[in-house]
Enzyme design. Structure first.
Site, short mmCIF file in Angstrom:
data_model
loop_
_atom_site.label_atom_id
_atom_site.label_comp_id
_atom_site.label_asym_id
_atom_site.label_seq_id
_atom_site.Cartn_x
_atom_site.Cartn_y
_atom_site.Cartn_z
N ALA A 78 38.44 -20.54 30.52
CA ALA A 78 38.71 -21.87 31.11
C ALA A 78 37.94 -22.94 30.36
CB ALA A 78 38.34 -21.86 32.59
N LEU A 79 38.62 -23.56 29.41
CA LEU A 79 38.01 -24.63 28.62
C LEU A 79 38.58 -25.99 29.01
CD1 LEU A 79 38.42 -22.97 25.06
CD2 LEU A 79 36.55 -22.64 26.69
N THR A 93 45.32 -20.09 31.88
CA THR A 93 46.13 -18.87 31.99
C THR A 93 45.36 -17.81 32.78
OG1 THR A 93 47.09 -19.44 29.87
CG2 THR A 93 47.34 -17.15 30.59
N HIS A 109 74.11 -19.34 16.69
CA HIS A 109 74.79 -18.83 17.89
C HIS A 109 75.73 -19.85 18.53
CE1 HIS A 109 71.89 -15.51 17.74
NE2 HIS A 109 72.62 -14.90 18.66
N GLU A 151 45.41 -22.52 21.39
CA GLU A 151 44.41 -22.01 20.42
C GLU A 151 44.15 -23.01 19.30
OE1 GLU A 151 42.47 -19.47 20.61
OE2 GLU A 151 43.39 -18.60 22.40
C1 LIG Z 1 51.06 -22.92 28.67
C2 LIG Z 1 49.67 -23.32 28.33
C3 LIG Z 1 48.63 -22.41 28.54
C4 LIG Z 1 47.32 -22.79 28.28
N1 LIG Z 1 46.30 -21.90 28.55
C5 LIG Z 1 45.01 -22.32 28.42
C6 LIG Z 1 43.94 -21.47 28.82
O1 LIG Z 1 44.13 -20.31 29.22
N2 LIG Z 1 42.66 -21.95 28.72
C7 LIG Z 1 42.39 -23.22 28.28
O2 LIG Z 1 41.23 -23.59 28.24
N3 LIG Z 1 43.40 -24.05 27.89
C8 LIG Z 1 44.69 -23.63 27.94
N4 LIG Z 1 45.72 -24.46 27.56
C9 LIG Z 1 45.41 -25.81 27.09
C10 LIG Z 1 45.50 -25.95 25.57
O3 LIG Z 1 44.46 -25.24 24.95
C11 LIG Z 1 45.44 -27.45 25.27
O4 LIG Z 1 46.67 -27.99 25.71
C12 LIG Z 1 45.23 -27.74 23.81
O5 LIG Z 1 43.90 -27.45 23.45
C13 LIG Z 1 45.52 -29.22 23.45
O6 LIG Z 1 44.83 -30.07 24.31
P1 LIG Z 1 45.58 -31.26 25.06
O7 LIG Z 1 46.81 -30.70 25.67
O8 LIG Z 1 44.60 -31.92 25.95
O9 LIG Z 1 46.03 -32.24 23.92
P2 LIG Z 1 45.16 -33.43 23.29
O10 LIG Z 1 43.83 -32.93 22.92
O11 LIG Z 1 45.22 -34.59 24.21
O12 LIG Z 1 45.98 -33.73 21.97
C14 LIG Z 1 47.17 -34.54 21.97
C15 LIG Z 1 47.68 -34.67 20.54
O13 LIG Z 1 46.71 -35.30 19.71
C16 LIG Z 1 46.37 -34.49 18.59
N5 LIG Z 1 44.94 -34.63 18.31
C17 LIG Z 1 43.93 -34.59 19.19
N6 LIG Z 1 42.76 -34.78 18.58
C18 LIG Z 1 43.02 -34.90 17.26
C19 LIG Z 1 42.23 -35.11 16.09
N7 LIG Z 1 40.89 -35.20 16.16
N8 LIG Z 1 42.84 -35.20 14.89
C20 LIG Z 1 44.19 -35.09 14.80
N9 LIG Z 1 45.00 -34.91 15.87
C21 LIG Z 1 44.42 -34.81 17.08
C22 LIG Z 1 46.71 -33.07 19.02
O14 LIG Z 1 46.95 -32.24 17.89
C23 LIG Z 1 47.96 -33.30 19.85
O15 LIG Z 1 49.06 -33.45 18.99
C24 LIG Z 1 47.05 -24.09 27.77
C25 LIG Z 1 48.09 -24.98 27.51
C26 LIG Z 1 49.38 -24.61 27.79
C27 LIG Z 1 50.50 -25.59 27.52
#
Ligand SMILES: Cc1cc2nc3c(=O)[nH]c(=O)nc-3n(C[C@H](O)[C@H](O)[C@H](O)COP(=O)(O)OP(=O)(O)OC[C@H]3O[C@@H](n4cnc5c(N)ncnc54)[C@H](O)[C@@H]3O)c2cc1C
Length: 399
Positions: free
Chosen positions: A129-130, A163, A354, A379
């Protein structure tokens, strides 16, 4: 905290026997029910139990703690095969293993002996949980805090998109133990946090779960929010490594296996989408011949096949590098970025091949197409992967 040990090998015969048994399970048990669970977005309890029995929840845990102790090469092949059938299933054990590996890699001896045998059997299941509502990529911006109170920590805050957080009973939670620290990462710690009594199902004190989040793909698996209101965590068993201030490194460094896993999922999706396209193109006829004989379709198939193979090789390369020990950010980043972009491209092209049937819920293509985009986000987003690759490239080639 460096990780320089070579990881154990498995004989070719043993690996083949393991992969064969997983293939049999996929054919007999998963293929008949995957679409039903997926479309209903239902937790596939019977399949999760099967995966516990097969030892997958302990796949990367060392045998001395009851796990299979598989090398990353074997693990990535397992993940790719399961993802060919239904990618969501790999999420149950991989998220769990990310939590287990934090303990295995960074935990005290007492923590390893206490947690790992329970994690290996799946008696305790959970994840990592991050992420929070306002912090994903920028993990140093999390707001969940843990305050020391004698022999326990009390956690307060909310995690989102986690997750295994709804059905599971434990999580590795990234917290701030010193919210005012500069640089911010020095104030972050990792706490192994029980969330539910696995025997009675009762919630632990101070823990409340949100609803399962409705998602485009990666359905069936429980992704949700979880909140902590002064939830107590035993400091000796919970604070990973017994030391505050190391949580950010645990969350971001040295867990390249997570990226190898996501890349392997991409390989599984690309392979299945290609396989379906190759078969369909030989059956579907237009203008008096199978569409496979039209050059427009051949160009697509040629590119899909080459990219899928390249993705397989990059994943193999990253898994081998991981098994040799040491940091493999460059290899894992390349595999993750390329294989997951390939998965999305190949799934999209397969859908086009398809025609209308690619859009139908009766064929697996629309699911592959919906599952693939997650791989570009989880990830570490693919934007971040390219930045990681570039930084490593420069660090390894100074002038
Ligand atoms: C189905 C699902 C399961 C998940 N499971 C887990 C889990 O088990 N545990 C957990 O901890 N998290 C989980 N996550 C969360 C996931 O790890 C995050 O969604 C991911 O790290 C991106 O963070 P964010 O969604 O807040 O996007 P943001 O950080 O808000 O990023 C938004 C956009 O900005 C870009 N961006 C952000 N910072 C920068 C930068 N410095 N330079 C360039 N581009 C940048 C990103 O690439 C992205 O395109 C899950 C997400 C989903 C959808």
């Amino acid at each position: 905290m460096s990780d320089t040990l070579e990881r154990p090998a498995i004989s070719e015969a043993d690996e083949q026997a393991l992969l064969d048994s997983i293939d049999r399970w996929l054919t007999r048990k998963v293929a008949p029910v995957a679409a039903r669970y997926e479309q209903a977005d239902e937790y596939p309890a019977e399949l999760v139990d099967d995966m516990c029995e097969m030892g997958l929840f302990g796949a990367l845990i060392e045998p001395q703690y009851g796990g299979l102790g598989l090398p990353a090469t074997t693990y990535s092949r397992i993940v790719a095969r399961i993802s060919e059938e239904w990618m969501s299933l790999t999420g149950f054990f991989n998220s769990h293993l990310m939590m287990a590996l934090i303990v295995q890699k960074f935990g005290t001896q007492a923590q390893k002996e206490h947690w790992l045998p329970r994690f290996a059997t799946g008696e305790l299941r959970g994840g990592l949980a991050l992420t929070e509502p306002d912090a994903g990529t920028d993990l140093q911006g999390i707001r969940t805090v843990a305050r020391r109170d004698g022999d326990i920590y009390r956690i307060t805050g909310s995690k989102l998109w986690i997750t295994n957080s709804l059905e599971g009973s434990i999580l590795a939670v990234l917290v701030k133990t010193d919210p005012d620290s500069e640089p911010r990462h020095r104030g972050m710690s990792m706490l192994i946090t029980p969330t539910r009594d696995p025997a009675t199902g009762a919630e632990c004190e101070g823990v409340s779960r949100g609803k399962k989040l409705p998602k485009l793909g990666y359905r069936g698996i429980d992704t949700g929010g979880i909140s902590f209101d002064a939830a107590p965590v035993d400091a000796r068993l919970g604070l990973v490594g017994g030391e505050e201030g190391k949580g950010f490194l645990m969350a971001t460094g040295g867990l390249e296996i997570g990226r190898v896993n996501v890349a392997a999922r991409g390989v599984g999706i690309a392979r299945r989408a290609l396989k379906e396209a190759v078969a369909y193109a030989q059956i579907r006829q237009t203008m008096g011949k199978p569409i496979a004989q039209h050059q427009a379709i051949q160009l697509k198939l040629g590119e899909m096949a080459a990219k899928t193979r390249a993705a397989e090789l990059l994943v193999e390369d990253a898994a081998r590098a991981y098994d040799r020990g040491g940091r493999v950010d460059l290899e894992a980043g390349m595999a993750k970025w390329f294989a997951t972009e390939t998965a999305f491209e190949v799934a999209t092209e397969s859908m086009r091949i398809h025609g209308a049937y690619g859009y139908s819920k009766e064929y697996p293509i629309e699911r592959l197409y919906r599952d693939a985009p997650l791989l570009m986000i989880g990830e570490g987003t693919n934007e971040m992967q390219r930045i990681i690759i570039a930084r490593q490239l420069i660090a390894r080639n100074p002038v």
